[in-house]
Design a protein around this motif. Structure first.
Motif, mmCIF file in Angstrom:
data_model
loop_
_atom_site.group_PDB
_atom_site.id
_atom_site.type_symbol
_atom_site.label_atom_id
_atom_site.label_comp_id
_atom_site.label_asym_id
_atom_site.label_seq_id
_atom_site.Cartn_x
_atom_site.Cartn_y
_atom_site.Cartn_z
ATOM 1 N N LEU A 142 40.777 4.381 151.638
ATOM 2 C CA LEU A 142 41.676 5.522 151.781
ATOM 3 C C LEU A 142 42.940 5.233 150.980
ATOM 4 O O LEU A 142 43.629 4.238 151.229
ATOM 5 N N VAL A 143 43.231 6.104 150.009
ATOM 6 C CA VAL A 143 44.371 5.897 149.112
ATOM 7 C C VAL A 143 45.358 7.050 149.298
ATOM 8 O O VAL A 143 44.969 8.221 149.210
ATOM 9 N N ARG A 144 46.614 6.715 149.556
ATOM 10 C CA ARG A 144 47.626 7.749 149.722
ATOM 11 C C ARG A 144 48.062 8.256 148.345
ATOM 12 O O ARG A 144 48.464 7.489 147.469
ATOM 13 N N LEU A 145 47.979 9.577 148.152
ATOM 14 C CA LEU A 145 48.429 10.206 146.912
ATOM 15 C C LEU A 145 49.786 10.865 147.080
ATOM 16 O O LEU A 145 50.581 10.907 146.139
ATOM 17 N N SER A 146 50.021 11.424 148.249
ATOM 18 C CA SER A 146 51.303 12.045 148.565
ATOM 19 C C SER A 146 51.427 12.092 150.075
ATOM 20 O O SER A 146 50.530 11.633 150.807
ATOM 21 N N ALA A 147 52.498 12.664 150.563
ATOM 22 C CA ALA A 147 52.709 12.730 152.009
ATOM 23 C C ALA A 147 51.618 13.538 152.702
ATOM 24 O O ALA A 147 51.306 13.282 153.871
ATOM 25 N N GLU A 148 51.036 14.495 151.998
ATOM 26 C CA GLU A 148 50.052 15.373 152.629
ATOM 27 C C GLU A 148 48.679 15.313 151.966
ATOM 28 O O GLU A 148 47.832 16.175 152.206
ATOM 29 N N ARG A 149 48.467 14.296 151.149
ATOM 30 C CA ARG A 149 47.179 14.216 150.468
ATOM 31 C C ARG A 149 46.695 12.779 150.361
ATOM 32 O O ARG A 149 47.450 11.888 149.978
ATOM 33 N N LEU A 150 45.400 12.576 150.737
ATOM 34 C CA LEU A 150 44.757 11.274 150.624
ATOM 35 C C LEU A 150 43.545 11.393 149.702
ATOM 36 O O LEU A 150 42.997 12.475 149.497
ATOM 37 N N MET A 151 43.132 10.251 149.163
ATOM 38 C CA MET A 151 41.887 10.204 148.397
ATOM 39 C C MET A 151 40.922 9.267 149.119
ATOM 40 O O MET A 151 41.252 8.109 149.396
ATOM 41 N N GLY A 170 51.571 16.470 157.883
ATOM 42 C CA GLY A 170 52.564 15.475 158.276
ATOM 43 C C GLY A 170 52.290 14.137 157.623
ATOM 44 O O GLY A 170 51.235 13.900 157.044
ATOM 45 N N ARG A 171 53.231 13.234 157.740
ATOM 46 C CA ARG A 171 53.096 11.933 157.102
ATOM 47 C C ARG A 171 52.444 10.943 158.052
ATOM 48 O O ARG A 171 52.906 10.726 159.169
ATOM 49 N N LEU A 172 51.369 10.343 157.596
ATOM 50 C CA LEU A 172 50.689 9.302 158.356
ATOM 51 C C LEU A 172 51.293 7.941 157.996
ATOM 52 O O LEU A 172 51.528 7.662 156.813
ATOM 53 N N ASP A 215 44.363 11.656 164.788
ATOM 54 C CA ASP A 215 44.410 12.891 164.003
ATOM 55 C C ASP A 215 43.595 12.768 162.712
ATOM 56 O O ASP A 215 42.880 13.700 162.325
ATOM 57 N N LEU A 216 43.707 11.620 162.071
ATOM 58 C CA LEU A 216 42.974 11.431 160.818
ATOM 59 C C LEU A 216 41.467 11.307 161.078
ATOM 60 O O LEU A 216 40.653 11.887 160.346
#
Length: 325
Positions: A142-151, A170-172, A215-216
């Protein structure tokens, strides 16, 4: 051995096919007798060719005194008369170099392999990606791309990789991201994608320790069928082709209609995919000639394929060309 043919007929048929393969011109009895040293007169060769025509192995174009092999003749030639020469060391090394350079994704390797086969054989190289649905998941990232988007990165055994973007609200925290990645690897790695989809709810139940990670994980529970699916239009199960231009100089494709059908075959790929998929279950080396490819497939083509493996992945790769190939 074909019971329809005696020794002389087999000898003459092999010579006619070799002549036509080399020249793309109908073979006459005098040419066959002179070029291949059959030890019989042109008249004897001519009579034998007439017998082969009556049996459906040759046909007689109205514009020429020579004869052309039929699909039936090519089948006997492939099964009984043809001698196979293995690749020499130079050709092997050339393939290794051309396939090995560049990026190492499955699709790029298949594309280079199809192109290299096409150049080496002067036919159209083709490949079918493996069915990834039954492939084992090796690792989840799981790679964070932005506060509201993961890859989401799914690495499969055999080298295939799929990336999916996931929207989150929201920010995880980094701790929650690391926890969910750990849970996914602990509970899903080592399973096939189809096994994961059928048992995801059971495997991820009560696995979250914090509200953020819960949540995730709920996203995976709700969208698991899409996240762990490999549609046929993705890298897996896809048709990869080399350069159709290598066929352009062959006399069989000087006919505009035949060239149009070939281009249609390579552009839509639906018929081609059906033919290649039918070979995956059978495995091994397969050669289908002309009408053997089915009524919907363009006529006058031969398809030669073999199975390839990459770890737990498997598919088919080969070439398509005129029946004269």
């Amino acid at each position: 051995m074909s019971p329809e043919l005696n020794s002389r007929e087999r000898q003459v048929l092999a010579a006619v096919i070799r002549s036509y393969v080399e020249t793309a011109e109908p073979a006459g009895s005098r040419t066959v007798s002179r070029r291949f040293g059959l030890g019989v007169s042109p008249a004897t060769v001519r009579n034998t060719m007439s017998d082969l025509e009556e049996k459906g192995f040759l046909f007689h174009p109205h514009t020429s005194a020579g004869r052309i092999p039929t699909d039936k003749a090519y089948r006997v030639y492939v099964d009984e008369l043809m001698s196979v020469s293995p690749l020499n060391n130079v050709e092997r090394e050339r393939l290794k170099v051309e396939i090995g350079q560049g990026t190492a994704t499955l699709e790029s390797i298949l594309r280079r392999a199809a192109q290299s086969l096409g150049v080496l054989s002067q036919e159209l190289g083709v490949a079918l990606g493996p069915r990834l649905d039954e492939t084992v998941l090796a690792k989840v990232e799981l790679v964070r791309l932005s506060a509201e988007r993961l890859m989401l990165v799914l690495s499969l055994r055999g080298g295939a990789v799929r990336t999916i973007f996931i929207e989150v609200s929201g920010r995880l925290g980094d701790d929650a991201l690391a926890e969910v990645q750990s849970v996914l690897n602990d509970r899903l790695a080592g399973l096939t994608l189809s096994e994961i989809r059928s048992s995801l709810t059971l495997r991820l139940r009560d696995s979250a320790k914090t509200s953020d990670s819960r949540d995730l994980l709920n996203i995976f529970l709700q969208e698991g069928d899409q996240l762990f699916d490999m549609p046929a239009s993705s890298e897996g199960d896809a048709v990869v082709i080399g350069q159709a231009s290598v066929l352009a100089d062959q006399p069989e494709f000087s006919n505009a209609e035949r060239m149009r059908r070939l281009l249609e075959l390579t552009e839509t790929r639906t018929e081609l995919a059906q033919v290649l998929r039918s070979r995956r279950a059978a495995g091994g080396l397969q050669i289908t000639i002309g009408t053997e490819n089915g009524e919907s497939f363009p006529g006058g083509l031969t398809v030669v394929t073999a199975e390839y493996t990459a770890g737990s992945l498997s598919g088919v790769i080969g070439v398509i060309g005129s029946t004269r190939m």
